[in-house]
Design an enzyme around this catalytic site. Structure first.
Site, PDB file in Angstrom:
ATOM      1  N   LYS A 132     -21.397  29.695  12.074  1.00  0.00           N
ATOM      2  CA  LYS A 132     -21.462  28.503  12.949  1.00  0.00           C
ATOM      3  C   LYS A 132     -20.063  27.594  12.889  1.00  0.00           C
ATOM      4  CE  LYS A 132     -23.753  23.765  12.241  1.00  0.00           C
ATOM      5  NZ  LYS A 132     -24.082  22.882  11.550  1.00  0.00           N
ATOM      6  N   CYS A 177     -26.618  17.651  -1.585  1.00  0.00           N
ATOM      7  CA  CYS A 177     -25.530  18.728  -0.885  1.00  0.00           C
ATOM      8  C   CYS A 177     -24.789  17.277   0.056  1.00  0.00           C
ATOM      9  CB  CYS A 177     -25.982  19.313   0.243  1.00  0.00           C
ATOM     10  SG  CYS A 177     -24.937  20.045   1.249  1.00  0.00           S
ATOM     11  N   CYS A 231     -26.089  25.628  -0.626  1.00  0.00           N
ATOM     12  CA  CYS A 231     -26.872  25.055   0.386  1.00  0.00           C
ATOM     13  C   CYS A 231     -26.581  25.941   1.702  1.00  0.00           C
ATOM     14  CB  CYS A 231     -25.986  23.828   0.965  1.00  0.00           C
ATOM     15  SG  CYS A 231     -26.167  23.276   2.892  1.00  0.00           S
ATOM     16  N   LYS A 255     -15.961  21.992  11.643  1.00  0.00           N
ATOM     17  CA  LYS A 255     -14.591  21.474  11.137  1.00  0.00           C
ATOM     18  C   LYS A 255     -14.436  22.047   9.898  1.00  0.00           C
ATOM     19  CE  LYS A 255     -11.870  17.467  10.245  1.00  0.00           C
ATOM     20  NZ  LYS A 255     -11.795  16.251  10.034  1.00  0.00           N
ATOM     21  N   HIS A 309     -16.615  18.429  19.214  1.00  0.00           N
ATOM     22  CA  HIS A 309     -16.496  19.601  19.533  1.00  0.00           C
ATOM     23  C   HIS A 309     -17.455  20.546  20.249  1.00  0.00           C
ATOM     24  CE1 HIS A 309     -19.453  20.869  16.568  1.00  0.00           C
ATOM     25  NE2 HIS A 309     -18.535  20.304  15.507  1.00  0.00           N
ATOM     26  N   HIS A 353     -23.752  24.722   4.508  1.00  0.00           N
ATOM     27  CA  HIS A 353     -22.336  24.403   4.058  1.00  0.00           C
ATOM     28  C   HIS A 353     -21.887  25.520   3.189  1.00  0.00           C
ATOM     29  CE1 HIS A 353     -23.761  20.507   5.802  1.00  0.00           C
ATOM     30  NE2 HIS A 353     -22.527  20.502   5.998  1.00  0.00           N
ATOM     31  N   HIS A 360     -21.248  19.443  19.362  1.00  0.00           N
ATOM     32  CA  HIS A 360     -21.819  18.306  19.737  1.00  0.00           C
ATOM     33  C   HIS A 360     -21.742  18.071  21.424  1.00  0.00           C
ATOM     34  CE1 HIS A 360     -18.761  17.129  16.335  1.00  0.00           C
ATOM     35  NE2 HIS A 360     -20.006  17.109  15.891  1.00  0.00           N
ATOM     36  N   CYS A 386     -25.037  17.747   3.727  1.00  0.00           N
ATOM     37  CA  CYS A 386     -26.218  17.484   4.263  1.00  0.00           C
ATOM     38  C   CYS A 386     -26.867  16.133   4.257  1.00  0.00           C
ATOM     39  CB  CYS A 386     -27.398  18.574   4.327  1.00  0.00           C
ATOM     40  SG  CYS A 386     -27.010  19.984   4.821  1.00  0.00           S
TER      41      CYS A 386
END
Ligand code: MSP
Length: 508
Positions: free
Chosen positions: A293, A127, A144, A296, A19, A147, A22, A130
């Protein structure tokens, strides 16, 4: 061989398809390599996929397939996405590659033999997103921060790396050498972490709970877990590429989500393994959509191949590099991309090129005419020389947006030069034809210089400009070519074409 320079992107997890996030880091790596190549440096970048661990195993189970088959598919998708978008990695490492497994096991054996790995029991807050344990004080509202889920309490017997042993050495190094982590705000964050006890690092998972990893060379009941595996892929990949000589020139490009593993786990691992430290950690911010952020799990994903199909890869690259100030967060908006495409690429650059080359055909039959520089011409040349210097100041500081701004100031100057010198009016007077030819010659030099300046950022555009100017492709690397000497007498350019068609329908 001139001084080498080596960049890495993170090794991306295969539980998500490529995405925008990246792509951004990979575009930066590609741009930097092209920039340094153009300056005669030996440069390459490595990318790849991170394929072991709990969450990949879970994603594969969800998809009703084996972790290996799942990883093969998504890893191939990353590789083909970079191939299709022209991001020219020098090496693509997979953490499931056999050479990588051997490398990890060798390093584990070395560190174990030095007494820096021990067996113990542990209870901690883990987590899965992570793939690491969290300390209470790192959580936000019990969750976290990345997430936004509460970590799971895990108690088990595992192997630990004595990370704490290397804390003082690392702290001293980062205090002594401020350019090891850039921008400086992230270095200060790391210094704060290192001024508290960092503890030891859990590096294993019992096979009873997870098999999808690399077996420990000293205990076959365990596999090593994500960070001890993935971080080493930078070195295993470079070694497999036969370029370990570049290791001391390593620049890791990452976003701030994985700062701690790269700034604390990784250098302590390297110190324990007796491997040289990387040269620099370069940390960028997040692309956000509606202030979250992109990821997905949050469901707001922008795919690079869609962007390429809709706008062309260079327009997408331009937007990414121009919009984000390296180190800070940026908001992604397709409408803002289209605005920049129309104003800066189609009008600022595309129009200039097609107008100049069309006038060149119409007034001088495409033939480059002799120069007779006047002060207004010298000022045009100076604007491009200034842009070139500014690019060279900004790139080593990762200020891609400033470098592009500087180039576009020169293009703005060139557009104003066309209006001020008005070759289209002068052409009506046959006596002024030589001056028309001379003005167009200056503008062809401006386009040639533009092609060179944009080449690292917009490689396709640079190639197309050079083809329209009918210059050999290697002119892009001839940065020493003096203004006025790129075109031999009688050289003919080709008719201009639209480099960036305007987008008139706003994205829905
Ligand atoms: N597998 C680990 C990294 C191991 S490196 C030895 C991992 N993978 S990841 O697939 O989650 O990739 C994280 C990286 O992707 C970020 O550090 C950044 O380079 C890029 N990005 C992913 N989402 C991003 C944004 N929304 N914005 C900017 N970059 C982000 O972590």
């Amino acid at each position: 061989m001139p001084d080498g320079i080596f960049f890495t992107t993170p090794i991306f997890y295969v539980n998500a398809e490529p995405h925008l996030g990246h792509t951004y880091t990979t575009v930066i790596a590609d741009t930097l390599v092209r920039y340094w190549h153009q300056r005669g440096r030996d440069a390459m970048f490595l990318t790849g996929t991170d394929e072991h661990g709990d969450k990949i195993a879970a994603a594969a189970a969800n998809a009703g397939t084996t972790p290996a088959a799942f990883a093969d598919r998504v890893s191939a998708l990353f590789r083909s996405t970079w191939d299709r978008t022209g991001l020219r990695y020098g090496w693509f490492v997979r953490t499931t590659d056999a050479y990588h497994r051997t490398f990890v096991q060798r390093v584990l054996s070395t560190i174990h033999a030095r007494g820096d790995i021990y067996f113990g029991s542990y209870t901690g807050l883990y987590c899965f997103g992570c793939e690491r344990f969290y300390q209470e004080r790192e959580l936000v509202g019990g969750a976290c921060p990345d997430h936004k889920v509460a970590p799971t309490e895990i108690a088990e017997e595992n192997y630990f790396f004595r990370m704490g042993r290397y804390q003082e050495r690392l702290l001293a190094l980062l205090e002594r050498e401020p350019d090891r982590i850039v921008p400086d705000g992230y270095r200060r964050e790391v210094l704060a972490l290192l001024r508290e006890p960092i503890g030891d690092l859990c590096i294993s998972r019992p096979k009873t709970r997870l098999e999808w990893g690399i077996e420990l060379p000293f205990d076959d009941r365990y596999v090593t877990y994500v960070w001890f595996d993935a971080l080493l892929s930078y070195a295993s990949g470079l070694d497999a590429a036969g370029r370990f000589d570049l290791w001391p020139a390593t620049h890791h490009l990452i976003a701030k989500d994985i700062l701690k593993p790269h700034a604390v786990f990784w250098p302590t691992m390297l110190l324990a393994a007796g491997l040289p430290l990387y040269r620099r950690l370069c940390v960028h911010g997040y692309w956000q959509m509606n202030a979250d952020k992109m990821s997905k799990s949050l469901g707001n994903v922008v795919r690079p191949l869609d962007m390429q199909a809709r706008y062309g890869m260079d327009a997408f690259r331009y937007y990414l590099l121009r919009e984000m100030a390296f180190g800070q967060d940026a908001e992604f908006s397709e409408a803002a991309l289209v605005t920049r495409l129309n104003a800066e690429l189609a009008n600022g650059l595309g129009n200039l090129a097609s107008r100049v080359l069309a006038m060149q055909q119409r007034y001088v039959a495409g033939e480059v005419q002799p120069r007779a520089p006047e002060p207004v011409d010298e000022a045009l040349h100076a604007a491009f020389a200034r842009a070139a210097n500014e690019v060279d100041d900004h790139i080593p500081a990762f200020a891609f947006h400033r470098a592009l701004e500087a180039i576009w100031r020169a293009l703005d100057h060139a557009n104003k030069y066309v209006t001020a010198t008005a070759p289209f009016s002068l052409a009506k007077d046959p006596a002024r034809r030589p001056r028309v030819g001379a003005i167009l010659h200056e503008l062809c030099e401006a386009l040639r210089t533009t092609a060179q300046l944009v080449a690292p950022f917009l490689p396709e555009t640079a190639d197309r400009l050079v083809a329209m100017l009918a210059l050999p492709p290697d002119v892009l690397g001839r940065l020493d070519l003096p203004w006025g000497e790129a075109f031999a007498a009688g050289h003919r350019t080709r008719p201009g074409e639209a480099l960036f068609p305007r987008i008139d329908t706003p994205p829905s």
